[in-house]
Design a protein around this motif. Structure first.
Motif, short mmCIF file in Angstrom:
data_model
loop_
_atom_site.label_atom_id
_atom_site.label_comp_id
_atom_site.label_asym_id
_atom_site.label_seq_id
_atom_site.Cartn_x
_atom_site.Cartn_y
_atom_site.Cartn_z
N GLY A 155 21.27 -26.24 23.93
CA GLY A 155 21.54 -24.84 24.02
C GLY A 155 22.68 -24.65 25.11
O GLY A 155 23.36 -23.47 25.02
N LEU A 156 22.35 -25.47 26.04
CA LEU A 156 23.39 -24.90 27.34
C LEU A 156 24.69 -25.77 27.25
O LEU A 156 25.62 -25.27 28.04
N ASN A 157 24.89 -26.90 26.49
CA ASN A 157 26.10 -27.41 26.44
C ASN A 157 27.18 -26.49 26.03
O ASN A 157 28.32 -26.81 26.30
N PRO A 158 26.94 -25.66 25.15
CA PRO A 158 28.13 -24.92 24.60
C PRO A 158 28.79 -24.13 25.62
O PRO A 158 29.82 -23.58 25.73
N PHE A 159 27.85 -23.71 26.76
CA PHE A 159 28.60 -22.92 27.93
C PHE A 159 29.11 -23.91 28.82
O PHE A 159 30.10 -23.26 29.62
N ILE A 160 29.27 -25.01 28.68
CA ILE A 160 30.02 -25.88 29.41
C ILE A 160 31.60 -26.05 28.67
O ILE A 160 32.71 -25.83 29.12
N THR A 161 31.36 -26.18 27.32
CA THR A 161 32.74 -26.11 26.44
C THR A 161 33.27 -24.70 26.57
O THR A 161 34.52 -24.92 26.38
N ALA A 162 32.52 -23.70 26.75
CA ALA A 162 33.07 -22.21 26.94
C ALA A 162 33.93 -22.15 28.08
O ALA A 162 34.86 -21.30 28.03
#
Length: 478
Positions: A155-162
């Motif tokens: 769930g937190l990995n997309p915030f790195i991609t973002a």
């Protein structure tokens, strides 16, 4: 302006597309490896390999439900945060990130308790063959203990991609995958833990991924920071996250639902024959090989799409989406062609028995015949989410699985037996792919035009406001 924002706003589009999507695609391929490595190793357990493989096929939709909740928060919160970055509001973006962090922990605790105490009831309910029940139960009980870390990692990995750090996001998945591959044979064979060892290896790997991701948010280059003062749960903020994350959540949940429907229908129509469930597990793995990289293309483009949508730059959006659509189509055609021409290739990965190999050879082409449309259903659907199109994304997500596939599976199985299970997936993917194509290619131009008009209107109002303020100041000085 921060460097990554400068690239999203003004960088050359095609090189930027590759920079954003290649790591995301690799991350999805690593996720595919992550997902199947347990199945590969348990299938090699002497004497009970096909029972163990069937068991993991039953547990798979349950673990995907957990992933669905990670998507609900991660893929709902990260585009919202990107919108705020595009608007220049980093404070609200960080509050969205921290709210998502808290929600992932709370949801993880609840799911962990439910799956641990109801493990046996769940696997039986989801159509587990009698000979595989013990293996499925033991795997799920151990997996449930690491649910919180699984949710946080995914769930937190997309915030790195973002933030445009696709390579960092890729490595967070790679670390876990490599560790899982290393631990699986040790726990399963050396320590003689069997299926339980595969589950333990998975949750330990997810924990290490979570640690890697968390450390990143404490570095200077991260735009998002974990701060206690930003973790307060604001209802309006939570609703904004959930509303945008609802589409990918529904997409994942309906994926789980259809796999459960598949398993139940196979269990009934074959009188609990584990070979058909094991064959389905292999076919679903092949389906993932096609869909996950295409998902990665869509995920990788989300920061570009969300940022430029926030700015109202329609021309950059059109060019970027055009490039990624062409890339997705070429990939879909190549993998689809190979899968239909040599369907038995997947059975060798799982050391399938002769019976399972024969089932796969006969029915995999029917199961995968509609997967060529995944370049729209996966890649462009994720871009649709990044554009904030919650309603249309949700309708399209429900159409493919709930409206078309689930009723079709029950109907065809009733008249054709187990063959209907394998045939229903291919037919539904073709029909839903056509519907999704029509909707997306007709609505995208209107979305771009509308947003561009909104931004120009806001800019005009700001200019008029500033002019009025300047005029008032001049009158005051006189």
């Amino acid at each position: 302006m921060i460097k990554i924002e400068e690239q999203l706003a003004n960088g050359k589009i095609l090189p930027l597309v590759f920079k954003l999507t290649v790591p995301a695609v690799i991350a999805q391929l690593i996720t595919f490896l992550y997902n199947i490595v347990d199945r590969i190793f348990v299938a090699k357990i002497q004497d009970v390999g096909m029972d163990a493989l069937a068991a993991l096929g039953i547990v798979l939709p349950i673990t995907l439900i957990i992933t669905a909740f990670a998507h609900l928060i991660g893929l709902g919160g990260s585009p919202r945060a990107s919108f705020k970055l595009g608007e220049g509001n980093s404070s609200d973006a960080n509050k969205i990130f921290n709210t998502s962090f808290v929600l992932l922990i709370l949801i993880g605790i609840v799911i962990s308790l439910v799956t641990y105490f109801l493990a046996r009831q769940l696997v039986v309910l989801f159509g587990c063959p009698p000979t595989a029940v013990e293996y499925a139960t033991s795997y799920l009980k151990i997996y449930s203990l690491g649910t919180v870390f699984v949710l946080l990692a995914q769930g937190l990995n997309p915030f790195i991609t973002a933030q445009g750090y696709s390579f960092v996001a890729m490595f967070s998945v790679l670390i876990g995958a490599i560790l899982n591959i290393a631990l699986d044979p040790i726990f399963i064979f050396v320590l003689n833990m069997g299926v339980q060892g595969a589950s333990l290896a998975t949750i330990l790997s997810q924990f290490i991924s979570f640690v890697w991701i968390t450390v990143f948010f404490f570095t200077k280059k991260s735009l998002f920071k974990l701060k206690f003062k930003d973790m307060s749960l604001n209802i309006k903020r939570i609703i904004s996250i959930l509303s945008l994350g609802l589409s990918p959540f529904i997409m994942a949940i309906t994926e789980c639902a259809i796999q459960i429907v598949f398993n139940i229908n196979l269990n009934i129509s074959t009188s609990g024959n584990k070979d058909y469930t094991a064959a389905l597990t292999i076919m679903l793995s092949a389906l993932q090989l096609i869909s996950l990289p295409l998902n990665g293309l869509g995920y990788g483009m989300q920061p570009f799409v969300s940022y430029n949508y926030g700015k109202g730059d329609a021309e950059r959006l059109k060019k970027g989406i055009k490039y990624v659509t062409i890339i997705a189509f070429i990939f879909a055609v190549v993998v689809w062609s190979i899968s239909l021409a040599v369907p038995e290739i997947y059975t060798y990965i799982f050391s399938a028995s002769d019976n399972v190999r024969l089932i796969c050879k006969q029915y995999t082409p029917f199961f995968l015949m509609g997967s060529i449309m995944f370049f729209v259903q996966m890649t462009l659907q994720n871009i649709n989410v990044a554009l904030g199109q919650t309603k249309s994304s949700l309708i399209l997500a429900v159409t493919r699985k709930v409206i078309i596939l689930i009723p079709l599976c029950f109907t065809l199985t009733h008249f054709m037996g187990f063959k209907g299970v394998y045939l229903s997936e291919g037919i539904a993917d073709l029909v839903a792919g056509v519907i999704t194509s029509v909707v997306i290619f007709t609505t995208f131009p209107r979305i771009f035009k509308k947003r561009q008009a909104e931004v120009l209107k806001d800019l005009s109002e700001d200019i008029q406001h500033n002019a009025t303020v300047d005029c008032n100041c001049c009158d005051y000085e006189q």
